[in-house]
Write an enzyme that holds these catalytic residues in place. Structure first.
Site, mmCIF file in Angstrom:
data_model
loop_
_atom_site.group_PDB
_atom_site.id
_atom_site.type_symbol
_atom_site.label_atom_id
_atom_site.label_comp_id
_atom_site.label_asym_id
_atom_site.label_seq_id
_atom_site.Cartn_x
_atom_site.Cartn_y
_atom_site.Cartn_z
ATOM 1 C CE1 TYR A 145 -3.408 -2.753 0.663
ATOM 2 C CE2 TYR A 145 -4.620 -0.773 1.272
ATOM 3 C CZ TYR A 145 -4.605 -2.103 0.919
ATOM 4 O OH TYR A 145 -5.794 -2.791 0.823
ATOM 5 C CE LYS A 196 1.779 -16.889 -3.782
ATOM 6 N NZ LYS A 196 1.491 -18.276 -4.311
ATOM 7 C CG ASP A 229 -1.574 -20.161 -3.029
ATOM 8 O OD1 ASP A 229 -1.019 -20.339 -1.916
ATOM 9 O OD2 ASP A 229 -1.115 -20.617 -4.091
ATOM 10 C CG ASP A 253 -7.975 -5.211 1.778
ATOM 11 O OD1 ASP A 253 -8.872 -4.807 2.539
ATOM 12 O OD2 ASP A 253 -7.994 -5.040 0.550
ATOM 13 C CG ASP A 257 -13.605 -7.706 2.474
ATOM 14 O OD1 ASP A 257 -13.261 -7.093 3.512
ATOM 15 O OD2 ASP A 257 -14.113 -7.134 1.479
HETATM 16 C C1 IPM Z 1 -10.308 -1.989 4.284
HETATM 17 C C2 IPM Z 1 -10.584 -1.317 2.971
HETATM 18 C C3 IPM Z 1 -9.487 -0.310 2.680
HETATM 19 C C4 IPM Z 1 -8.187 -1.041 2.494
HETATM 20 C C5 IPM Z 1 -9.761 0.630 1.494
HETATM 21 C C6 IPM Z 1 -11.076 1.326 1.614
HETATM 22 C C7 IPM Z 1 -8.642 1.642 1.307
HETATM 23 O O1 IPM Z 1 -10.732 -2.252 1.962
HETATM 24 O O2 IPM Z 1 -10.133 -1.285 5.278
HETATM 25 O O3 IPM Z 1 -10.304 -3.215 4.317
HETATM 26 O O4 IPM Z 1 -7.902 -1.550 1.405
HETATM 27 O O5 IPM Z 1 -7.440 -1.112 3.465
HETATM 28 MG MG MG Z 2 -10.828 -4.250 2.684
#
Ligand code: IPM
Ligand code: MG
Length: 366
Positions: A145, A196, A229, A253, A257
């Protein structure tokens, strides 16, 4: 004199203000009840800030965040602001990442658990997911990032080269590894570190460093390493087999999710992003608390956003920013009661609104 904790609320965009309003109600109510003095100030972040100030996070907001005990964030972004191009580092292009870097909140805690009343909302058979209780520890202020250089080169033939760099320094990996081991010690004592290392230099450094910290400082905690993976497969196949999942910024990240599947909705997931490893009994100043979901422009303004992710983030604030885990447990159990009572927003298959679900949480807390 009782200490007053300062909370900065940055609601952000789309459903951000809707869920933050709910979170603030629970924050104020629970603080009052627990005899805790808090002072809330609200300000702008993301597109809302761009529209007023021409930047996604002003210096003034950053200064307020730097002096706050805790920052509550809703969600930022939306199609209105997608095409805005700001030159310079990612911190100028995105308000949330600016805050994360400037506050050096490198320790992102993203818990995801199965809720009994929502088992049928998950993609799993209930015997596979029942009891799942995961904590993603995501390194949150380094890696790809923020690696420099990054940029876009436009070539004479019309082609474009876009690039960024994945980089980690030993110290950055050491400190996040300690966060994962500390978190595991007060859970089920197991860390699975994801990387990885088969293809990436940062992955090799990650694996060696985590292994060394585990061996030298946390021999009592079980440590396993998985390639990223395969980890996506293994965790989604048997979520109950895992406890703490440690990953770098990008992989964290992704997996944070994915693990939302065990909760039944991304709307259920809270987070705390801290400038230190968690520790019991002592407030940690300057953490960011936010639901893991995004700004959901498709449902914004309808009043149907699930407030649970934000309410549970407020619960995490009580534990880490105010050192009041007793209040945290009360809020979590109130949310569970509300789910059991079937007061569910549409993402959970119900017809409740943000406000009606929040009202029932407050009733249970009363
Ligand atoms: C998260 C989000 C952020 C990230 C975005 C909105 C910049 O996806 O906090 O998980 O990628 O960190
Ligand atoms: Mg995210």
């Amino acid at each position: 004199m009782t200490e007053t904790f300062k909370v900065l609320a940055l609601a952000g965009d789309h459903i951000g203000p809707e869920v933050v309003a709910a979170g603030l109600q629970v924050l104020k109510f629970s603080a009052d009840k627990a005899g805790l003095s808090i002072e809330v100030e609200e300000d702008l972040l993301g597109g809302a800030s761009w529209d007023v100030d021409g930047t996604f996070c002003t210096d003034a907001v950053l200064a307020k965040a730097q002096s706050a005990d805790a920052i509550l964030v809703g969600a930022v972004g939306g199609p209105e602001w997608d095409d805005i191009r700001v030159d310079g580092p990612i911190t100028q292009q995105d308000g949330l990442t600016r805050l994360r870097v400037e506050l050096d909140v490198y320790n992102a805690l993203r818990p995801a658990r199965a809720w009994t009343p929502l088992l049928h909302r998950t993609p799993y058979r209930s015997e596979v997911v029942d009891g799942a209780d995961l904590l993603v520890i995501r390194e949150n202020s380094g890696g790809i990032y923020y690696g420099e250089p990054r940029g876009v080169e436009r070539h004479a033939d019309g082609s474009v080269r876009a690039f960024e760099i994945s980089e980690y320094h030993t110290g950055e990996v050491e400190r996040i590894a300690r966060c994962a081991f500390e978190a595991a010690r007060v859970r089920r004592n197991s860390v699975t570190s994801l990387d990885k290392s088969n293809v990436m230099e940062t992955g090799k450094l990650w694996r060696e460093t985590v292994a060394r910290i585990g061996r030298d400082e946390y021999p009592d905690v079980t440590l396993n390493h998985l390639l990223m993976d395969f980890a996506l497969y293994a965790v989604s196949k048997s979520p109950c087999d895992f406890d703490v999942l440690l990953a770098d910024n990008l992989f964290g990240d992704l997996i944070s999710d994915m693990v939302a599947t065990v909760a039944g909705s991304l709307g259920m997931l809270p987070s705390a992003t801290l400038p230190a490893a968690t520790r019991a009994g002592e407030p940690i100043k300057g953490g960011i608390y936010e639901p893991t979901h995004g700004s959901a422009p498709d449902i914004s303004g309808k009043g149907i956003a699930n407030p649970a992710g934000t309410i549970l983030s407020v619960a995490m604030m009580f534990e880490h920013a105010f050192a009041r885990p007793d209040v945290t447990r009360k809020i979590e159990s109130a949310v569970e009661d509300v789910l059991k009572a079937g007061v569910l927003t549409p993402d959970l298959g119900g017809t409740a609104t943000t406000t009606s679900m929040t009202d029932v949480v407050l009733e249970v807390l009363a």
